[in-house]
Every structure is written in structure tokens, then in C-alpha cells.
Design an enzyme around this catalytic site. Sequence first.
Site, PDB file in Angstrom:
ATOM      1  N   ALA A 285      10.572  -4.977 -10.796  1.00 38.11           N
ATOM      2  CA  ALA A 285      11.463  -4.197  -9.926  1.00 38.11           C
ATOM      3  C   ALA A 285      11.880  -2.847 -10.497  1.00 38.11           C
ATOM      4  O   ALA A 285      13.004  -2.399 -10.309  1.00 38.11           O
ATOM      5  CB  ALA A 285      12.695  -5.036  -9.553  1.00 38.11           C
TER       6      ALA A 285
ATOM      7  N   CYS B  58     -14.215  14.136 -14.203  1.00 31.66           N
ATOM      8  CA  CYS B  58     -14.726  12.791 -13.945  1.00 31.66           C
ATOM      9  C   CYS B  58     -15.946  12.917 -13.034  1.00 31.66           C
ATOM     10  O   CYS B  58     -16.169  13.959 -12.414  1.00 31.66           O
ATOM     11  CB  CYS B  58     -13.643  11.907 -13.332  1.00 31.66           C
ATOM     12  SG  CYS B  58     -13.401  12.132 -11.571  1.00 31.66           S
TER      13      CYS B  58
ATOM     14  N   CYS C 180     -10.531  18.560 -13.396  1.00 33.27           N
ATOM     15  CA  CYS C 180     -10.886  17.241 -13.934  1.00 33.27           C
ATOM     16  C   CYS C 180     -12.401  17.222 -14.036  1.00 33.27           C
ATOM     17  O   CYS C 180     -13.078  17.925 -13.285  1.00 33.27           O
ATOM     18  CB  CYS C 180     -10.398  16.160 -12.978  1.00 33.27           C
ATOM     19  SG  CYS C 180     -11.024  14.506 -13.317  1.00 33.27           S
TER      20      CYS C 180
ATOM     21  N   ASP D 190       9.413 -14.921  -8.674  1.00 35.99           N
ATOM     22  CA  ASP D 190      10.724 -14.417  -9.082  1.00 35.99           C
ATOM     23  C   ASP D 190      11.355 -13.601  -7.970  1.00 35.99           C
ATOM     24  O   ASP D 190      10.681 -13.216  -7.011  1.00 35.99           O
ATOM     25  CB  ASP D 190      10.573 -13.563 -10.346  1.00 35.99           C
ATOM     26  CG  ASP D 190       9.621 -12.389 -10.130  1.00 35.99           C
ATOM     27  OD1 ASP D 190       8.401 -12.626 -10.026  1.00 35.99           O
ATOM     28  OD2 ASP D 190      10.102 -11.237 -10.011  1.00 35.99           O
TER      29      ASP D 190
ATOM     30  N   CYS E  32     -15.164  14.399  -9.632  1.00 32.59           N
ATOM     31  CA  CYS E  32     -14.786  15.816  -9.610  1.00 32.59           C
ATOM     32  C   CYS E  32     -15.923  16.711 -10.073  1.00 32.59           C
ATOM     33  O   CYS E  32     -15.911  17.919  -9.842  1.00 32.59           O
ATOM     34  CB  CYS E  32     -13.543  16.033 -10.456  1.00 32.59           C
ATOM     35  SG  CYS E  32     -12.124  15.165  -9.756  1.00 32.59           S
TER      36      CYS E  32
ATOM     37  N   ASP F  29      -0.310 -11.786  -8.648  1.00 32.81           N
ATOM     38  CA  ASP F  29       1.102 -11.710  -8.312  1.00 32.81           C
ATOM     39  C   ASP F  29       1.362 -12.874  -7.347  1.00 32.81           C
ATOM     40  O   ASP F  29       0.438 -13.447  -6.776  1.00 32.81           O
ATOM     41  CB  ASP F  29       1.414 -10.346  -7.681  1.00 32.81           C
ATOM     42  CG  ASP F  29       2.907 -10.090  -7.640  1.00 32.81           C
ATOM     43  OD1 ASP F  29       3.685 -10.956  -8.073  1.00 32.81           O
ATOM     44  OD2 ASP F  29       3.298  -9.005  -7.156  1.00 32.81           O
TER      45      ASP F  29
END
Lengths: 643, 643
Positions: free
Chosen positions: A194, A282, A280, A123, A285, A88
Site C-alpha cells: 500500500a 534500447c 534511449c 492482506d 528506440c 498476488d
Amino acid sequence: MFEIKYRDALGRVGILNINGKKIETPTIMPVVHPNPKKQVVPIDFIKKLTDVIITNSYITYITKHLRELALKIGIHKLIGFDKVIVTDSGSFQLGVYGDVKVSPREIIEFQEKIGVDVGTILDIPTPPDVDKEKAEKDLEETLKRAKEAVELKKEKNFRMLLNGTIQGSTYIDLRQKAAKEMSKLNFDIYPIGAVVPLMESYRYREVVEIIINSKMNLPTNKPVHLFGCGHPMLFALAVALGCDLFDSAAYILYAKDDRYLTERGTLHLEDLKDLKDFPCSCPICTEYKPKELYNLDKKEREKVLAEHNLYVTFEEMNRVKEAIKEGSLWELVEERVRAHPKLLEGYRVLKNYMYYIEKFDPVTKKTAFFYSGIESMFRPEVYRHKKRLKRLKYDKVLITNISKSIEKPYHEHLNVKETDVDILIKNPIFGFIPYYIDTVYPLSQHESPEFYDFEEKVGEEFQREFIDWLKKRAKILDIREYNQYISLVDKFDGDRFRIKRMLEYQYGKDVIEDLKIKVVRSKNTGRLRQVLDENDNILFSIRSHDNFLIPTKLGAKLLWEKLEFPKYRVVVDKEAEPFAREGRNVFAKFVIDCDDEIRPYEEVLVVNEDDDLLAYGTAILNGIEMKEFNYGLAVKVRGGVKD
Amino acid sequence: MFEIKYRDALGRVGILNINGKKIETPTIMPVVHPNPKKQVVPIDFIKKLTDVIITNSYITYITKHLRELALKIGIHKLIGFDKVIVTDSGSFQLGVYGDVKVSPREIIEFQEKIGVDVGTILDIPTPPDVDKEKAEKDLEETLKRAKEAVELKKEKNFRMLLNGTIQGSTYIDLRQKAAKEMSKLNFDIYPIGAVVPLMESYRYREVVEIIINSKMNLPTNKPVHLFGCGHPMLFALAVALGCDLFDSAAYILYAKDDRYLTERGTLHLEDLKDLKDFPCSCPICTEYKPKELYNLDKKEREKVLAEHNLYVTFEEMNRVKEAIKEGSLWELVEERVRAHPKLLEGYRVLKNYMYYIEKFDPVTKKTAFFYSGIESMFRPEVYRHKKRLKRLKYDKVLITNISKSIEKPYHEHLNVKETDVDILIKNPIFGFIPYYIDTVYPLSQHESPEFYDFEEKVGEEFQREFIDWLKKRAKILDIREYNQYISLVDKFDGDRFRIKRMLEYQYGKDVIEDLKIKVVRSKNTGRLRQVLDENDNILFSIRSHDNFLIPTKLGAKLLWEKLEFPKYRVVVDKEAEPFAREGRNVFAKFVIDCDDEIRPYEEVLVVNEDDDLLAYGTAILNGIEMKEFNYGLAVKVRGGVKD
């Protein structure tokens, strides 16, 4: 640079080639801090999950030691990530602080110098709800900077790809204008900027409007990045709208705040701590019990929670890809949008854009159409069917209801004396299912619950309109007239009539006309399998899962003869002619023209500029994309035509 | 033995105590082979996931070496699992092979001898769609065996708990009868049997009918086990219908067939193998790429796939528990039922059973009511509101629409001159939202998308009916009459009127009547916070998240005085009286009577048999459960009344 592997809705599983580094889209780029000491989740963990990350070139630029190091060893070594790095530009900081200490030109040059793979212009991120005048002024400035950046890149022969961000605040016309103007500048990737404040306040309807109106005005062959969208709950819908890239600072921002991401929304660790187990599985978890994780010290808790957040984020993106490959992305979207009523509201807006979305939605899918509620009545498969219903050349018609207990395909379970009367069976989703094409996708390949009474009424408006249209073209018989008529019919070749109607539905024309044909049914299943000419040569085979008529070389020649140019044509370059004639696939860069009306996965004819038939096969791109893409397959060729 | 910790819909997170071993429900019991050599997934892996497994006592019985070993060392040592072991009895084999080599009595005795924690009677699993006569005969036999088993257990003083399975094929009346008769025998757990063939053929509507009709005729204090239901896609709905226990052979059967379970349905490894990553982040899917797993040899692939299947199975059950705790189980159900149209059809059937379901659904929830489509219009929260709307003592009424842009709560955003006219605001979900109770759950605590036109019409029938009801009781003003009337009203205490209406809505009666009161609003938010008597003693505080009127001791006395017995009363045993008076919680075993109409989480009065007020607090059980439960909390007491 960008090519499509699988597709569904406006979504696509694609390969983006960035100077030789390939990434598969849609994907999510974790936001990584340019200063490794400030990175909560170790880069080695992130490496295992992804081939692409995003970091901030502006922070690198304004932090002296980072700048010096980045200039010396490059951004990849600084971060310790050798795959794709997107940056960015500081426009986020510009949005937050109103000012940045770098010029638009400097930051572009800096990104190139430190070796980023995809840089971003500086921008102006106009927030929602500002005065239109301000939004317009900001957009002018963004467009000016965009032009300068593109010229600079060209002039200095920059290696990096460039992001050209779409702005315009909540003004749809400005977003459209931004997309149109940015398109002209030929950026490599188009971020939509945005939208974070809108997502944060559940203004999903506006997010959807912004995405679709940007998308409709951007080239189809460039990836679109939904800037700042890192919540997995939104991925299915955003991908279905054509977003290819996402970035997530959410995984760490949420973790700092003890928030636990799920594909259905956000939970608070505070509310989870008394559960026996996490919802969960994963590795985080599975390793920790909620109470244990809750009791970790702040820093460690933040890290492991961020890791959980990343796991579910990638998991959902993988789910979206799987759904695209399977052709069930709409089904996934229609589940996910129930996670919040405002997300459902956002989804409902698509009804107004189906005329566009339908062009991109594959004409056939591996999996059945699942009705999930009234929203499903406005899906592209339904929109297309209602249009293609008008392709049939009706002469005499009976309109009827049938009992709910009759199974699909109807013609196998109804005891009908087949004649040249088209029987239109009323259906709450599809309006009408014509008896003679009832096996064609999605007319047999759909599942629905028993309908509510009021649900059945939703489709009545279309039914009335269609009957009005029909009255001007055909004789609608009442049941008495119908019975009288069919009692007079002696011998009728129902199978031939079925093929005729299927051709009309699929190709818009009965290319068999008065040709003598034989229709072959399977000995095992009794179902239609082939259409032969009078010498027993196969013209079409009938694909079992969708009942599409797939032409052989002979069939392709017949289509080519009977369908007027440019119908179902893909026109290729001279260069590609010998390859096509040999039956090799047609790549997008060789397409010079085509029928605009081609939809993905339609059976098409490959011709040269003189409309000589070269090959036939399945369109991978639609009529718009064929002309815009320069990479990847355009037509998967079934066979070439040498003579 | 069984007590409720959290609840939502008919679902409950409960603790089941089995001879001192505790398990948390709802839970899933993996099916484990009694012969460790035949167990594909190692028992150590399973131990990490669960406190309870199920195995087959019949296979153990007929396999000589297993029988001998089991009799010698016990089932726990045989399998290597020291927590809860449930056994099936061979009735599955009876269903498949038509015969078993053991008598009903022998298998019961055998289960006790080998030390199982929960045994099962040898019931007759009647398949769907058999002749009714056969179903009746089978059921008679099951009931006979059930009686014998219970007598045997009593006579021999068996330690193990006993499963009394509900049969009856697809005959709802037989299922009802089975449930009623089995209830009389006082089993410990009630499995619902022989639904697997229905689930396999997507006949979810019938599965739902069978569950709910069994459930309605079973005691509320006993866990219900949905036998053979191991697909995670079904858990949310089945738990919402009151199922507490599930078993899964699916995890291994699907794995043998290369099928990959997800909470949304089943995928085939064949279709996944070309994906970059799995759509899951369990330790298996994190470790293997799809291609790698696909290329493992058959045995290893079966094992790891079974482990994945177990992970997602438990993950979904944990998600269901989390939703119950959060009060968002209906929201989860309404997402999950979109996974298949026939599941949606099953869900739609609940509309017909709301009169029962509503009794169990908490009157207040932590999270907002999310509208996910027309199905949401029939949820218990809506059903209850439509009933409680009739609790208000209307005198003059204005019926009106308001602009969609007006935010909730309406009275804060409408500029209304407050008078004693009740303003009923039309709402597509709730029918009407009365202006004076618009802050009360769920009237402000709901989210919806912008409605389709035809969606708004769904609620019109109720609106018409209600207006008819209202006309007989109140004067409905048109807007001219309303304006004329309010122009004449000089001074009006809107806050007092609001409290009056809130009391009517919550307790069915304005207990303030002509008492002098003061209504206190928060200085920060301007919102209602307290109701004081004329001496500034607090009568009620107004809970911020749901605007319920929570009584203090004084308020409780007022309620007790004004509400006729048995309204809102829980009558306890003499033994419990001193504890209740001290403000200690009331346990279910001390409840001897109560108001049948009590709903979970309502504010109630604890009294003795003479209706002396002992305490006040929040009901954890509803009016039916209060009388049936013998374990756990009945009322979470806020305060005792000593005098």
C-alpha cells in the site's frame, strides 16, 4: 534460501532459492496477465529479460475458464513461463473495490494448487491517511489472516513460499508493529504494501520512512518486496534501503497512456514525437524514430512502448546491481534523487536513520567516496568515521587546518616532524582527518569539489562536540605549545605510531602494545606494506587500496589474544570447527554467536564456543545478519588455525 | 547557416546548413579513420547513428595511397560516407610529435581539394600549464595561420566551411583574446582546442572556465565545437555552456582498452564480467551477456564494445536535446555533475558567470524548476528573479515568513486582506516571493525538498542586501503597523494591483497605469485569465502554465505606447515591414537593431526604424543574438499591425 553475493548500503545482490529455482536479487518482476490473450507484451519477450514474473491469482480464480485451466495444467503452463511465478492474492482488488469474492483461506489454497512458486496472503491494503483506528483494525485483520495462512501452509505442508505483507497505512508505529508481528510468523518474503498511492503523489519522504521502519523490524535474512514499485527512478534509493524485489505493472500501464519511462522520470510520447531520436538506445528506440512510433496504431504503439519501458526498467536494475558490486550505490542514489526534489527530500530523511544503516554498510569499498553535495555529509561512511575517531587513544593533540592545495594522503605531502602528538586536520566532510590514519579508507579514498564557504560550516557542530569530548581525555596543544613540544622530541618511530593508530581505528585497540615490531615500506612507492614481528614474521599486511591491516595467522592470534571476547569474534558450531581449522569458509548456518558490532567486510576471528581460535577472515555479514542468516557465506576465511 | 530550433541555458538545438547538407546540433561526430581497413566499427553502422563524422586530413595527406585516392575520388567516396565530413588538420599530431610534414597552407588546400565539408586550420595546440610566453607565442602563430587560411579561402573561393580553433592553454586571458581575434576573422565554426589533457586529469573547473570565457567572446551565431570531448558524462554541462559540436575518438580508444562508457563515467569490462547483465539496454548489451562479451577475441570485442560506446554516446546526446526541448537542461546538468566531484566543482564555477548566462536562458520553460541542492540557488532563473524583484515599484512592504505546509501559489492558500501593501514572503531559493506575483514562472513553478537549517541561511545575504535597497525606496511595515494599516483599508481591487505588479515584473513597467480595466478570472479554476479594457476588448491573456501576460494587438499597442524606445523593441529592415504587418514571422537577417535586454521567449514588439509598431510576438533570440544571427527566426509573431 536467501544469501548475499555483493552488498552496499542496505542493498544486496543476493541469490534467492525457491524450491530449487534460483533468482538473483534485486530484481523486478513484470506483472503478467494470467490470460495470455490479454497480455500486451508477449511472454517470450519477457522470458528473455527475467527469471521471475508476478501475476494475479485472484483474477485467475474468479475467471472460470482461467481457474479451470490453471487447476488442470498449472499456472506455469497457463502463462507459458517455466521459471519463478509469484502471485498476488486479490488484496489489490480488495483495496480498489472494497470486497473480493474469495476467502483468505481459499485463495491461499488455490495458489498452492495451481503451482505458484511464491503466494501471497490476502492482506488488507490500508490506504494512506485513514483514521488510525481503521488502520489498526485493518492491521489486526491482516495479522490474523497471516497467522492462519502460515498455519495452513504448515498443516498442509505447502510447497510454495509465502509473502507476508507489511501494512499500517501512513502510521510509522503501525508499520513497525506489523513488521515485528509478521517477523514472528517466519514468512519467506516480506512485501511492503500500500505505498503506491504515496509514490503516485510524490510523497517519497513517507515512502522512505515506511520502508526503513519496516526494514528495521524485519529479519535481515528475508527478501523484502516493495509492492507496486515499478518506476526505475526509485530503484536505486529503494534498494539502498534494503528492498530486494520489485514488481512492475508500470511498464504496461504507462504504455497504455503513451508514457515513456526513463531512469530519471516519465516523458510523454506527445513531447517526444518531434525529436530526431529517442533519448534511449534500447532495441525499440534504436529501431523506431519518435515520429514513427508515435504514428503506430494504438495497439502496436502500446506494445512497443511497453517493451521500451521494460528495457529501461531492467537496465536501471542492472545499473543498481553494478553499483552494489562496485561499492558505489550511494553515489548512484545521490544522482538519482536529484531527479525530483521530493525524492531528494526522501533521501534526506535517512540522516535520522544512519545509526541503523551504518551497521550494514561495508567498512571498505572498491571505489572512492564521491561527495555530491551536503547530503553526502550524512552518509554511513562519515557517520562511522565520526564514531571511530573516538577509538584512538589520544594523549596530546594539535588541531589544525591545511591548505586546500595539499594532496591526499596528507602525511606524504606535509613536512611534519613526527612525534606522539596526534595532528587532527579539519575537514568539512569527515570532521577531522587524523594525520596518522590519513591513508585509511575513506580518508584518502574520497573526492570532493572545492567547498562553498557555507558548506564548510555544516560540519562545525560535530567539530565542537568532538573537541569537547577530546578535552576531557587529552591535552590539546596550541601551535606554540606544539612547536615547543616537538622541538624537545629527539627520536620517534612514526611508522610504529601510525600502525598503533591504525589498529585502534580498525580494531578499537592497539594490539601491538609493547611488542617489538618492524614496519616495512614498499621500495617502489614508499608506502606501508607490512608489519613484522621481531623475527621478521609477518603479522599484518597493509592492503593497498584501503590501508586496512589484514592479519596473517600470527596477526590473527595476536588480535585474538589482545581483543577481549566477544570483540571481532564469530562463534561457530562444533560441526564447523574442523572445516574452519582447515581454512574453509564459514557458512551462516554454523554461526551460533558473534560480536554484534561486526560490520560487513571487517576482518574477524572465527572461534568455537570455548573461544579457541579456529580461523580468520573477512565478514560477509554484519553482527545482526550472522545470527539471522541460514544460507550463504558468513566469513570468507583467509586461513585456518590447526593448533 | 546556423539557426536555433529549441534552447535552454546556453544550449541550443540548432540546424547547421553546410552547403545544403543539414545537421542537427548539438551532436557528436565519431572519429573515423580515413583508411577503411583501419576503421574498427564499420561505416555502415556509423551511418545509422549520425549525419556527420570527423576524420583526419593529415593522415590522409601523408599516407601516399590514401592521398592519391582521396584526390581522385574524394574523401566521401574514400570513406564511404556521403553526408557531412569534417576534417582535422594535423594539429593533434603537431601537439603530439612537435612537427608535421605539411605547411598550414598546403593542408587547407588539400582539405578543399578532397572535398571535405568543414576543414580546419593547422593551429598550434598549446598544452596546459606551459609558460605564458610560450602560450602567447603559439597563439600568435595560430592567429597568423588563421588569417592566412581565411584569406586563402576567400581568394580561391573555397566551398568548404572553415574551423577556427581557439587556443591559449590554461591562460584565461589568452583564451579570451583568441576568441576575440578569431571572431574578427569570421570563421564558420569555432572549435575550442587542447582541452583533452585537462579532461583526462579531471580538471573540469578549468575546462569550464575555458569554455565560458571563449564563448563570451565568440559570436553567438556560430557553432562551437569542443574538440576532443567524447565522454558522454560531459555532454550535458558542455552543451549548457554553449558547445554545439563534439567529436569522439573515445568510443574506439576506450574500447581498445576494454573500457565501457556510460553517461555516468567509465567502467572496466574486467569489473563487469561477473555481472548477470550489462547496465545498459543498447542492442549490443541486449545481445551479449557480460561474460560472453568478455570472452570474445580481442578484435571482435573491440568492435562490439566500440559499438556499445557509440550507442551510449548518442543516447546521452539525445537526452541532452530532449532536455533542451523540455526546458530541463539545468536539471539534467545538476544530475550529471554528481557523477564526479570535480565535475560538480566545474559546475559550481558557473555562479561567477551568471550575469552572462542569464541573458541566454529562456524567461519561461515548459517544466518546473527543480531544486537539486545548493547549486540550484545560483541558477539563471534565480539570478534573474533577484534582479527583476527590483522592477516592482514598492510603496509599503511587509516582509514575512510563512509555514512550510502552505501550498503554492501562496495567495490562493493564505487568507490575506488584499491592500496596496506588498507582502514579500521569504524563500530560501528566491530570496523573496512577492504575494502579488506568486503565480508567475518560476515562483509557483518550482519544487524543492524540505530544507536543511543551514541551507536556509545561504540566501540570507541576498535578503539583507535587498532589504537595504528596499529601505531607501519604500516603507517597510512591521506586523503591528501592517495590521493597523490594513484595518483602515476599505475597498481595494487586489486583481488590478496583481496585474500592475505582474506587468512591472514582466515588462519593467505598469503599462495599465490609470486606464480602466477589468480582470477576468476563469469560472472553472478561479484563476486569472484575461485583462480587458473598459470596452471589454482583451488587452492581455494570462498564459496558464507560467502566468505571463501575453498581449493582444491592443495590448501590444499599449506596451508600445507606454514603454520607451528601445524597450522590448526589435527593429526590422524596411524590406521586412510588409511581412511583419501581415503577421508573418520575423527572421534574424531582417533585424537591424533591438533592445539589448531582450531574453529568449520574452514577448516583444516588432517596429521599423521610425518605431512604428509592425507586429508583436515571442523573441526566439536574445538581444545579443538578434543582431548577430543571419539565419532562422528572430521573433515568432503572434499578430501584425496594419494601421
